[in-house]
Design a protein around this motif. Sequence first.
Motif, mmCIF file in Angstrom:
data_model
loop_
_atom_site.group_PDB
_atom_site.id
_atom_site.type_symbol
_atom_site.label_atom_id
_atom_site.label_comp_id
_atom_site.label_asym_id
_atom_site.label_seq_id
_atom_site.Cartn_x
_atom_site.Cartn_y
_atom_site.Cartn_z
ATOM 1 N N ALA A 190 5.657 112.786 -74.660
ATOM 2 C CA ALA A 190 6.568 111.701 -74.579
ATOM 3 C C ALA A 190 6.170 110.611 -73.287
ATOM 4 C CB ALA A 190 7.912 112.156 -74.475
ATOM 5 N N PRO A 191 6.263 109.238 -73.727
ATOM 6 C CA PRO A 191 6.300 108.437 -72.525
ATOM 7 C C PRO A 191 7.383 108.643 -71.752
ATOM 8 C CG PRO A 191 5.962 107.280 -74.544
ATOM 9 C CD PRO A 191 6.665 108.680 -74.957
ATOM 10 N N PRO A 192 7.107 108.239 -70.165
ATOM 11 C CA PRO A 192 8.131 108.579 -69.390
ATOM 12 C C PRO A 192 9.514 107.815 -69.655
ATOM 13 C CG PRO A 192 6.035 108.015 -68.301
ATOM 14 C CD PRO A 192 5.998 107.698 -69.720
ATOM 15 N N GLY A 193 10.545 108.382 -69.496
ATOM 16 C CA GLY A 193 11.888 107.474 -69.671
ATOM 17 C C GLY A 193 11.989 107.116 -70.867
ATOM 18 N N PHE A 194 12.208 105.846 -71.175
ATOM 19 C CA PHE A 194 12.672 105.214 -72.446
ATOM 20 C C PHE A 194 11.338 104.374 -72.804
ATOM 21 C CE2 PHE A 194 16.689 106.560 -71.100
ATOM 22 C CZ PHE A 194 17.134 107.110 -72.129
ATOM 23 N N GLU A 195 10.200 104.344 -72.339
ATOM 24 C CA GLU A 195 9.152 103.430 -72.375
ATOM 25 C C GLU A 195 8.754 103.599 -74.055
ATOM 26 O OE1 GLU A 195 6.092 103.859 -69.724
ATOM 27 O OE2 GLU A 195 7.270 103.081 -68.004
ATOM 28 N N LEU A 219 7.044 111.887 -78.923
ATOM 29 C CA LEU A 219 8.337 111.455 -79.164
ATOM 30 C C LEU A 219 8.723 110.049 -78.421
ATOM 31 C CD1 LEU A 219 11.380 111.771 -79.675
ATOM 32 C CD2 LEU A 219 11.531 113.233 -77.583
ATOM 33 N N GLU A 220 9.060 109.198 -78.941
ATOM 34 C CA GLU A 220 9.318 108.014 -78.205
ATOM 35 C C GLU A 220 10.940 107.865 -78.302
ATOM 36 O OE1 GLU A 220 7.367 103.993 -78.986
ATOM 37 O OE2 GLU A 220 9.532 103.582 -79.996
ATOM 38 N N ALA A 221 11.642 108.076 -77.066
ATOM 39 C CA ALA A 221 13.074 108.097 -76.854
ATOM 40 C C ALA A 221 13.624 106.698 -77.265
ATOM 41 C CB ALA A 221 13.436 108.570 -75.631
ATOM 42 N N GLY A 222 14.739 106.909 -78.137
ATOM 43 C CA GLY A 222 15.340 105.526 -78.333
ATOM 44 C C GLY A 222 16.457 105.143 -77.248
ATOM 45 N N ALA A 223 16.712 103.996 -77.683
ATOM 46 C CA ALA A 223 17.799 103.705 -76.749
ATOM 47 C C ALA A 223 18.767 102.401 -77.174
ATOM 48 C CB ALA A 223 17.376 103.106 -75.102
ATOM 49 N N ASN A 224 20.080 102.656 -77.081
ATOM 50 C CA ASN A 224 20.954 101.494 -77.651
ATOM 51 C C ASN A 224 20.605 101.089 -78.929
ATOM 52 O OD1 ASN A 224 22.227 100.965 -75.092
ATOM 53 N ND2 ASN A 224 20.550 99.631 -74.331
ATOM 54 N N GLN A 225 20.127 100.204 -79.417
ATOM 55 C CA GLN A 225 19.969 100.144 -80.709
ATOM 56 C C GLN A 225 18.627 100.464 -81.360
ATOM 57 O OE1 GLN A 225 22.259 97.873 -79.347
ATOM 58 N NE2 GLN A 225 24.025 99.274 -80.211
ATOM 59 N N ARG A 226 17.769 100.926 -80.771
ATOM 60 C CA ARG A 226 16.450 101.312 -80.839
ATOM 61 C C ARG A 226 16.402 102.650 -81.085
ATOM 62 N NH1 ARG A 226 12.418 103.000 -77.991
ATOM 63 N NH2 ARG A 226 13.351 102.235 -75.873
ATOM 64 N N ILE A 233 29.777 111.356 -76.768
ATOM 65 C CA ILE A 233 28.565 111.319 -75.762
ATOM 66 C C ILE A 233 27.826 110.041 -75.672
ATOM 67 C CG2 ILE A 233 26.509 112.512 -75.535
ATOM 68 C CD1 ILE A 233 27.287 114.487 -77.530
ATOM 69 N N THR A 234 28.111 109.301 -74.555
ATOM 70 C CA THR A 234 27.689 108.020 -73.974
ATOM 71 C C THR A 234 26.428 108.315 -73.135
ATOM 72 O OG1 THR A 234 29.128 107.984 -72.281
ATOM 73 C CG2 THR A 234 29.764 106.977 -74.353
ATOM 74 N N HIS A 235 25.586 107.459 -73.336
ATOM 75 C CA HIS A 235 24.482 107.277 -72.296
ATOM 76 C C HIS A 235 23.684 108.834 -72.382
ATOM 77 C CE1 HIS A 235 27.477 105.104 -70.170
ATOM 78 N NE2 HIS A 235 26.516 104.111 -69.868
ATOM 79 N N ILE A 236 23.168 108.913 -73.908
ATOM 80 C CA ILE A 236 22.616 110.261 -74.216
ATOM 81 C C ILE A 236 20.995 110.077 -73.362
ATOM 82 C CG2 ILE A 236 21.176 111.256 -75.980
ATOM 83 C CD1 ILE A 236 23.475 110.427 -77.908
ATOM 84 N N VAL A 237 20.700 111.449 -72.722
ATOM 85 C CA VAL A 237 19.583 111.618 -72.250
ATOM 86 C C VAL A 237 18.402 111.912 -72.799
ATOM 87 C CG1 VAL A 237 18.240 113.067 -70.454
ATOM 88 C CG2 VAL A 237 20.743 112.117 -70.020
ATOM 89 N N ASP A 238 18.730 112.832 -73.898
ATOM 90 C CA ASP A 238 17.848 113.491 -74.831
ATOM 91 C C ASP A 238 18.412 114.213 -76.034
ATOM 92 O OD1 ASP A 238 15.704 114.386 -76.205
ATOM 93 O OD2 ASP A 238 14.485 114.822 -74.657
#
Length: 343
Positions: A15-20, A92-99, A273-278
Amino acid sequence: MPTTITFGEIMLRLAPPGFERFLQTPEFVATFGGGEANVAVALAGLGQPAAYVTVLPGANPIADAAIGELRRLGVDTSRIVRGKGRMGIYFLEAGANQRPSKVVYDRAGSAIAVAKPGDIDWDFALDGASWFHITGITPAISESAAALSLESVRIAREKGLTVSCDLNYRKNLWKWGKTAADVMPELLKSVDLAIANEEDVQMALGIQADVDVEAGKLDAAQYQELTDKVLGAYPHLKAIAISLRESLSASHNGWSACLNDRREFVVSRRYDITHIVDRVGGGDSFAAGLIFGFQELPTHRDALEFAVAASCLKHSVPGDFARISRGEVEALLKSGGSGRVQR
């Protein structure tokens, strides 16, 4: 305390670091994961003996590292078989917000994909166990893995183990000729506890209900009808649990679940659950919490609440594995989840 056995494929997770985004930087964080391995790790963290069964490539340092990680986390790896094939990988590319999050599988020809009935000594693999857990992911990998999965649940049931199955429908894996609806109904005939979400039931079992999986807001009342239909179609099932995820965005989910055990239909507390990490592995920690609760807690309602709380906590932990304890789950159940610093 008797051992719970889980069976499936563990993979290298990149997985890329963080939400990259994929290849935004030329770097991947390498860990391990896979539905059934995730359940075993979660159970071990909760204090219940857990053993993991799979087929991994022989003389492979990545497979050796996966076994070492499972051991470090308290999982019995003595029943793992080494064979032909390669190590499965998923990106795995972690999503964020609407992505949304994205998963890319690279597991064709893996050791479990080429394994077939007879490759695992189930007398040895199930020795001393009281519970056997599988998911719908393993039979989706290949025709031979599907046959091996059917063999596993039939033998486990013949030996008197309680059998649970998380239907876990993965549309990107069912590519080998049959659909989930062709295979999973036969597998479910050997299952005592089914675990699913609404899409799993519809796609894996062909049982339809008036449920909109994209609505964002879920009406739990619709799920009694759905669970009644499943229990009616599979009279040997003792219970079915349905996770209820309100996907407001990739970072913000409502999380709860319901359970129908033929005696009553119960709905759990809802967590915002807000600000989901994974969220990957969230369903697996829910399954582990149910398995734990069915064996250790006074009622099925208690088991459901414990499972939902355990899964809620997993959303705060990076990686596939739920690195949480029974005490942390019980603290969430008591406090409601204020998140205050513990000193």
